[in-house]
Design an enzyme around this catalytic site. Sequence first.
Site, PDB file in Angstrom:
ATOM      1  N   PHE A 153       0.807  -1.338  -0.040  1.00 46.09           N
ATOM      2  CA  PHE A 153       0.095   0.002   0.141  1.00 46.09           C
ATOM      3  C   PHE A 153       0.831   1.338   0.028  1.00 46.09           C
ATOM      4  O   PHE A 153       0.150   2.256   0.392  1.00 46.09           O
ATOM      5  CB  PHE A 153      -1.114  -0.010   1.227  1.00 46.09           C
ATOM      6  CG  PHE A 153      -1.830  -1.219   0.900  1.00 46.09           C
ATOM      7  CD1 PHE A 153      -2.943  -1.422   0.230  1.00 46.09           C
ATOM      8  CD2 PHE A 153      -1.680  -2.284   2.001  1.00 46.09           C
ATOM      9  CE1 PHE A 153      -3.890  -2.377   0.321  1.00 46.09           C
ATOM     10  CE2 PHE A 153      -2.348  -3.578   1.993  1.00 46.09           C
ATOM     11  CZ  PHE A 153      -3.560  -3.667   0.974  1.00 46.09           C
ATOM     12  N   LEU A 154       2.195   1.330  -0.275  1.00 50.07           N
ATOM     13  CA  LEU A 154       3.085   2.351  -0.282  1.00 50.07           C
ATOM     14  C   LEU A 154       2.707   3.335  -1.567  1.00 50.07           C
ATOM     15  O   LEU A 154       2.233   2.889  -2.604  1.00 50.07           O
ATOM     16  CB  LEU A 154       4.408   1.917  -0.937  1.00 50.07           C
ATOM     17  CG  LEU A 154       5.223   0.995  -0.161  1.00 50.07           C
ATOM     18  CD1 LEU A 154       6.549   0.449  -0.556  1.00 50.07           C
ATOM     19  CD2 LEU A 154       5.501   1.262   1.263  1.00 50.07           C
ATOM     20  N   PHE A 250      -8.009  12.008  -0.516  1.00 45.93           N
ATOM     21  CA  PHE A 250      -8.702  11.765  -1.708  1.00 45.93           C
ATOM     22  C   PHE A 250      -9.863  12.341  -2.160  1.00 45.93           C
ATOM     23  O   PHE A 250     -10.820  11.897  -2.847  1.00 45.93           O
ATOM     24  CB  PHE A 250      -8.653  10.310  -1.879  1.00 45.93           C
ATOM     25  CG  PHE A 250      -7.216   9.541  -1.853  1.00 45.93           C
ATOM     26  CD1 PHE A 250      -6.434   9.675  -1.115  1.00 45.93           C
ATOM     27  CD2 PHE A 250      -6.889   9.121  -3.191  1.00 45.93           C
ATOM     28  CE1 PHE A 250      -5.102   9.040  -0.927  1.00 45.93           C
ATOM     29  CE2 PHE A 250      -5.502   8.781  -3.118  1.00 45.93           C
ATOM     30  CZ  PHE A 250      -4.657   8.635  -2.143  1.00 45.93           C
ATOM     31  N   CYS A 261      -0.360   2.713 -10.700  1.00 40.97           N
ATOM     32  CA  CYS A 261      -1.312   1.757  -9.751  1.00 40.97           C
ATOM     33  C   CYS A 261      -2.602   1.929 -10.141  1.00 40.97           C
ATOM     34  O   CYS A 261      -3.495   1.231 -10.473  1.00 40.97           O
ATOM     35  CB  CYS A 261      -0.969   2.129  -8.392  1.00 40.97           C
ATOM     36  SG  CYS A 261       0.853   2.030  -8.171  1.00 40.97           S
ATOM     37  N   LYS A 264      -4.162   1.479 -13.834  1.00 40.42           N
ATOM     38  CA  LYS A 264      -3.871   0.126 -14.234  1.00 40.42           C
ATOM     39  C   LYS A 264      -4.623  -0.979 -13.432  1.00 40.42           C
ATOM     40  O   LYS A 264      -5.368  -1.709 -13.884  1.00 40.42           O
ATOM     41  CB  LYS A 264      -2.250  -0.333 -14.047  1.00 40.42           C
ATOM     42  CG  LYS A 264      -2.122  -1.831 -14.033  1.00 40.42           C
ATOM     43  CD  LYS A 264      -0.275  -1.971 -14.137  1.00 40.42           C
ATOM     44  CE  LYS A 264       0.032  -1.810 -12.746  1.00 40.42           C
ATOM     45  NZ  LYS A 264      -0.161  -3.027 -11.771  1.00 40.42           N
ATOM     46  N   ARG A 328       4.611   7.652 -15.389  1.00 39.70           N
ATOM     47  CA  ARG A 328       3.652   6.632 -15.833  1.00 39.70           C
ATOM     48  C   ARG A 328       2.138   7.175 -15.857  1.00 39.70           C
ATOM     49  O   ARG A 328       1.654   7.504 -14.843  1.00 39.70           O
ATOM     50  CB  ARG A 328       3.933   5.350 -15.362  1.00 39.70           C
ATOM     51  CG  ARG A 328       5.082   4.649 -15.740  1.00 39.70           C
ATOM     52  CD  ARG A 328       5.363   3.451 -15.016  1.00 39.70           C
ATOM     53  NE  ARG A 328       5.716   3.591 -13.618  1.00 39.70           N
ATOM     54  CZ  ARG A 328       6.039   2.726 -12.594  1.00 39.70           C
ATOM     55  NH1 ARG A 328       6.185   1.523 -12.679  1.00 39.70           N
ATOM     56  NH2 ARG A 328       6.497   3.181 -11.337  1.00 39.70           N
TER      57      ARG A 328
HETATM   58  C1  UGA Z   1      -1.228   4.411  -4.796  1.00 36.27           C
HETATM   59  C2  UGA Z   1      -2.060   4.121  -3.524  1.00 36.27           C
HETATM   60  O1  UGA Z   1      -2.306   5.454  -2.759  1.00 36.27           O
HETATM   61  C3  UGA Z   1      -1.271   3.382  -2.796  1.00 36.27           C
HETATM   62  O2  UGA Z   1      -1.811   2.939  -1.402  1.00 36.27           O
HETATM   63  C4  UGA Z   1      -0.709   1.860  -3.495  1.00 36.27           C
HETATM   64  O3  UGA Z   1       0.274   1.255  -2.841  1.00 36.27           O
HETATM   65  C5  UGA Z   1      -0.082   2.388  -4.892  1.00 36.27           C
HETATM   66  O4  UGA Z   1      -1.104   3.152  -5.437  1.00 36.27           O
HETATM   67  C6  UGA Z   1      -0.078   1.177  -5.508  1.00 36.27           C
HETATM   68  O5  UGA Z   1      -0.794   0.138  -5.945  1.00 36.27           O
HETATM   69  O6  UGA Z   1       1.323   0.669  -5.910  1.00 36.27           O
HETATM   70  P1  UGA Z   1       0.392   6.318  -5.735  1.00 36.27           P
HETATM   71  O7  UGA Z   1       0.038   5.603  -6.977  1.00 36.27           O
HETATM   72  O8  UGA Z   1       1.809   6.310  -5.326  1.00 36.27           O
HETATM   73  O9  UGA Z   1      -0.263   5.243  -4.595  1.00 36.27           O
HETATM   74  O10 UGA Z   1      -0.156   7.684  -5.612  1.00 36.27           O
HETATM   75  P2  UGA Z   1      -1.370   8.402  -4.765  1.00 36.27           P
HETATM   76  O11 UGA Z   1      -0.864   9.451  -3.944  1.00 36.27           O
HETATM   77  O12 UGA Z   1      -2.476   7.493  -4.185  1.00 36.27           O
HETATM   78  O13 UGA Z   1      -2.107   9.118  -5.967  1.00 36.27           O
HETATM   79  C7  UGA Z   1      -2.648   8.648  -7.193  1.00 36.27           C
HETATM   80  C8  UGA Z   1      -2.883   9.671  -8.251  1.00 36.27           C
HETATM   81  O14 UGA Z   1      -4.220  10.131  -7.735  1.00 36.27           O
HETATM   82  C9  UGA Z   1      -2.163  10.847  -8.326  1.00 36.27           C
HETATM   83  O15 UGA Z   1      -2.268  11.078  -9.808  1.00 36.27           O
HETATM   84  C10 UGA Z   1      -2.812  12.146  -7.512  1.00 36.27           C
HETATM   85  O16 UGA Z   1      -2.405  13.277  -8.185  1.00 36.27           O
HETATM   86  C11 UGA Z   1      -4.245  11.615  -7.913  1.00 36.27           C
HETATM   87  N1  UGA Z   1      -5.007  12.172  -6.858  1.00 36.27           N
HETATM   88  C12 UGA Z   1      -4.877  11.763  -5.256  1.00 36.27           C
HETATM   89  C13 UGA Z   1      -6.111  13.127  -7.050  1.00 36.27           C
HETATM   90  O17 UGA Z   1      -6.263  13.280  -8.195  1.00 36.27           O
HETATM   91  N2  UGA Z   1      -6.712  13.810  -5.777  1.00 36.27           N
HETATM   92  C14 UGA Z   1      -6.734  13.117  -4.689  1.00 36.27           C
HETATM   93  O18 UGA Z   1      -7.356  13.667  -3.759  1.00 36.27           O
HETATM   94  C15 UGA Z   1      -5.498  12.348  -4.345  1.00 36.27           C
END
Ligand code: UGA
Length: 456
Positions: A153-154, A250, A261, A264, A328
């Site tokens: 969940f990182l 979020f 992540c 995909k 990505r």
């Molecule tokens: C996400 C999950 O948060 C992790 O728990 C998980 O382990 C990981 O995928 C994975 O499956 O490996 P990550 O992709 O690093 O982590 O990034 P996030 O911080 O979750 O953000 C994902 C996307 O959502 C980003 O593009 C971010 O800009 C967007 N986002 C996030 C929003 O548009 N609004 C929000 O309120 C939060």
Amino acid sequence: MKKICIIGVGYVGLVTGTGFADLGNRVVCVDLIEEKIEKLRSGAMPIYEPGLEEMVQRNVQAGRLSFTTSYEEGLGEAEFAFVAVGTPSGEEGQAELNYVRMAARSIADNMKDSLIIVNKSTVPIGTGDTVAEIIRNHRANDCEFSVVSNPEFLREGSAIADFMNPDRIVLGSTDRKAAERVAQLYLPLRAPIIITDLRTAEMIKYASNAFLASRISFINEIASICEELGADIKEVAAGMGYDKRIGHAFLDAGLGFGGSCFPKDVRALAHMASVHGCHPQLLRAVLDINHDQRLKVIRKLRDILGALEGKIIGLLGLAFKPNTDDMREAPSVEIAHLLKAEGAHVRAYDPVAMEVARPILPEVTLCDSPYSLAEGSDAIVVVTEWNEFKHLDLARIKALMREAVVIDGRNIYDPAQLCEMGFAYQGIGRAVGRRTAQIIPPLVGDGTEGDAGHPS
Ligand code: UGA
């Protein structure tokens, strides 16, 4: 001290391996890409992740962490082999399992003694059983083994803090004792540990990512409605988030989710559902809304500037989110392509992702600062909410631009302030030109009044 082999030195593998080494274990990381292993041996990181380099160096120097391209060396005396290889999207959205299968086969060929194989890669439900079958059919010497699913969940950008302070550890296996032995590795982190079966653990990962992605698409849909009805999405999200059942996380409206992540995993879950006769309409809507967010930028620019042919558009930020150089499925890539298709000249600046972006976006002119990006631009689009963009000298930016247009794709600026400064400003779901909401914290009662804690 346990002996651990990590297979795959991407984000998850490198952070997990380094984290376990930091907890006092002996960790060997295996990756078949020689260049990556050479880089790590010389002390350089293959990815940008705050705090990772120091932690890797500390553990290498202490003799707890090493890197190799050899499975034989990596598995050596290992009691645990963590599989953290990639599962890219296939043509129909399904997760491709080639790397997982190859890793399982290599483990089978090289294991010398009993081994617990821990799957950290995000894999379709049932993959744990596939891995077990590969090992069973190919292992040498009939070594004993168990397969445990341990989804990750990182988050990129805060991966070390997430490893050290997890909200929960999820373990799934048909072999309870094996799951409990993996649980022992995590005990120093003092997090709740859920032990379940393989398939349930695998599903917890997909369901968690799909839920978070759904929150983002939900708030983006509400943002679109806010735009039409004159409400402000930031205040709507804040007002919703104070409800403990909802929470604040979020709910940031913007250009949508990217990265390796969410897109995909939502696609893979929808694909799995369809293949098994389910109708994943919510998941499909989540993906559609996310795609629309990218198109919105073009519509907003056209509304203000008219035809985009020949216009100079500057993208502030390229990485899919701040504190990473990962490109990505970054919104910047699709937005740059859409702008190019409209005949615009596209420029970009990002504090760390420009090297990674260069080969992906060869048609984009990379600038060395937000100010050189602004010089002569017809519009600036905030694509990634890096902290340094929040504190720019906006008066200087305005003076440098040909047309003072800002599309704030991450809602980092105050609409009223930018409008007062003379910018043509559009955020995502923002009400322009009104006072920001006042949030009054609850009064702390001194215990002398019956109704303490409530403002009168
Ligand atoms: C996400 C999950 O948060 C992790 O728990 C998980 O382990 C990981 O995928 C994975 O499956 O490996 P990550 O992709 O690093 O982590 O990034 P996030 O911080 O979750 O953000 C994902 C996307 O959502 C980003 O593009 C971010 O800009 C967007 N986002 C996030 C929003 O548009 N609004 C929000 O309120 C939060």
